[in-house]
Design a protein around this motif. Structure first.
Motif, mmCIF file in Angstrom:
data_model
loop_
_atom_site.group_PDB
_atom_site.id
_atom_site.type_symbol
_atom_site.label_atom_id
_atom_site.label_comp_id
_atom_site.label_asym_id
_atom_site.label_seq_id
_atom_site.Cartn_x
_atom_site.Cartn_y
_atom_site.Cartn_z
ATOM 1 N N SER A 142 4.426 6.028 -1.769
ATOM 2 C CA SER A 142 5.140 5.389 -2.879
ATOM 3 C C SER A 142 5.468 3.937 -2.548
ATOM 4 N N LEU A 143 5.879 3.697 -1.305
ATOM 5 C CA LEU A 143 6.208 2.340 -0.881
ATOM 6 C C LEU A 143 4.980 1.442 -0.890
ATOM 7 N N THR A 144 3.876 1.925 -0.312
ATOM 8 C CA THR A 144 2.669 1.097 -0.243
ATOM 9 C C THR A 144 2.051 0.887 -1.622
ATOM 10 N N ALA A 145 2.202 1.877 -2.505
ATOM 11 C CA ALA A 145 1.686 1.724 -3.869
ATOM 12 C C ALA A 145 2.445 0.625 -4.604
ATOM 13 N N GLU A 146 3.767 0.605 -4.460
ATOM 14 C CA GLU A 146 4.556 -0.459 -5.078
ATOM 15 C C GLU A 146 4.224 -1.816 -4.467
ATOM 16 N N MET A 147 3.961 -1.815 -3.150
ATOM 17 C CA MET A 147 3.663 -3.073 -2.470
ATOM 18 C C MET A 147 2.349 -3.667 -2.960
ATOM 19 N N SER A 192 0.745 -3.005 -5.701
ATOM 20 C CA SER A 192 0.828 -3.323 -7.127
ATOM 21 C C SER A 192 1.505 -4.669 -7.350
ATOM 22 N N GLY A 193 2.583 -4.913 -6.627
ATOM 23 C CA GLY A 193 3.283 -6.182 -6.766
ATOM 24 C C GLY A 193 2.450 -7.371 -6.319
ATOM 25 N N PHE A 194 1.815 -7.242 -5.167
ATOM 26 C CA PHE A 194 0.991 -8.340 -4.657
ATOM 27 C C PHE A 194 -0.195 -8.624 -5.577
ATOM 28 N N LEU A 243 -4.929 -5.533 1.448
ATOM 29 C CA LEU A 243 -4.497 -4.765 2.624
ATOM 30 C C LEU A 243 -3.560 -3.639 2.215
ATOM 31 N N GLY A 244 -2.660 -3.939 1.275
ATOM 32 C CA GLY A 244 -1.760 -2.906 0.786
ATOM 33 C C GLY A 244 -2.490 -1.797 0.053
ATOM 34 N N LEU A 245 -3.553 -2.161 -0.660
ATOM 35 C CA LEU A 245 -4.355 -1.161 -1.376
ATOM 36 C C LEU A 245 -5.039 -0.215 -0.388
ATOM 37 N N LEU A 246 -5.578 -0.771 0.685
ATOM 38 C CA LEU A 246 -6.206 0.071 1.707
ATOM 39 C C LEU A 246 -5.183 0.961 2.395
ATOM 40 N N LEU A 247 -4.013 0.395 2.688
ATOM 41 C CA LEU A 247 -2.957 1.184 3.321
ATOM 42 C C LEU A 247 -2.458 2.278 2.383
ATOM 43 N N ALA A 265 -11.320 -0.677 -7.761
ATOM 44 C CA ALA A 265 -10.379 -1.781 -7.599
ATOM 45 C C ALA A 265 -10.493 -2.403 -6.214
ATOM 46 N N THR A 266 -10.627 -1.560 -5.194
ATOM 47 C CA THR A 266 -10.748 -2.066 -3.824
ATOM 48 C C THR A 266 -12.018 -2.890 -3.653
ATOM 49 N N ALA A 267 -13.129 -2.404 -4.198
ATOM 50 C CA ALA A 267 -14.394 -3.134 -4.079
ATOM 51 C C ALA A 267 -14.310 -4.490 -4.783
ATOM 52 N N LEU A 268 -13.731 -4.518 -5.964
ATOM 53 C CA LEU A 268 -13.666 -5.767 -6.730
ATOM 54 C C LEU A 268 -12.688 -6.765 -6.105
#
Length: 235
Positions: free
Chosen positions: A9-14, A16-18, A70-74, A104-107
């Protein structure tokens, strides 16, 4: 003890914000570049605002895109261990979320690669600028769709449900490609990749640097820089 679900949940919010910040900054620079290029047809105040906005938004967008990627991968990593994989893959919503996250990660990787490889000079080349901003636009769309499906998993619905209903997409139905279509897409992608590498090698494009002495001489667009003088902004 912090659980993987909480970390996810934390990394998803991170991320998304970035990535939201990255998308907003890239769009600001894109619009500002057009305003500055058409400065003789725009109010001088708008041009001055565009010059200042693009100077700060450009590096902010780049840093936010890197951090968001990086947050998306994490987030993907924490998501795999947040719940049992066998249970996750039973849900069509989860499978669709994984698919959209991969897109999304690839793009976003392409976005970060373009900005890292060509630098700020890509904004002086309108075709490159358009591809860069367009890729970011589509990438952010997939982030939003993945986030919507994440809300379905945790909350049972999302704010984008009206859009899903409008296009007739059923979030619980797994998005699948037929074997023939998937093979055709893979073959075409491989051919385009090989052709692109061939052209780049033939014309030595890998050593080319987008800079004022290249694109600016052709298109007459300048780079978004911080603390630019405002004298040239007057029409």
């Amino acid at each position: 003890m912090v659980t993987m679900a909480a970390l996810h949940s934390l990394t998803a919010e991170m991320h998304s914000g970035f990535l939201t910040l990255a998308f907003a900054c890239i769009m600001i620079v894109f619009v500002s570049q057009i305003v500055v290029r058409l400065k003789n047809r725009m109010p001088a105040r708008f041009v001055r605002w565009a010059i200042v906005a693009r100077g700060y938004a450009e590096p902010a967008g780049y840093v936010a895109a890197v951090a968001g990627l990086l947050g998306l991968l994490l987030s993907a990593w924490t998501g795999m261990y947040a719940w049992p994989m066998s249970k996750l893959l039973e849900s069509g919503v989860v499978r669709n979320k994984i698919l959209f996250t991969v897109y999304a990660t690839a793009l976003w990787t392409i976005v970060v690669f373009m900005r890292t490889r060509f630098g700020r000079g890509l904004w002086s080349c309108p075709p490159m600028m358009t591809v860069y901003a367009g890729t970011a636009f589509v990438a952010f769309g997939f982030v939003g769709m993945a986030g919507s499906l994440g809300a379905h998993i945790t909350q049972g619905g999302s704010a984008l449900d009206f859009l899903w209903n409008f296009v007739g997409f059923r979030v619980a139905s797994t998005v699948e490609l037929g074997p023939q279509l998937a093979a055709a897409i893979a073959l075409i992608s491989a051919i385009l990749f090989v052709v692109t590498l061939r052209i780049a090698s033939k014309y030595d494009l890998f050593s080319m640097k987008l800079a004022p002495e290249t694109c600016q001489k052709i298109f007459k667009w300048d780079e978004p820089k911080m603390h630019e003088p405002t004298a040239g902004a007057k029409s």
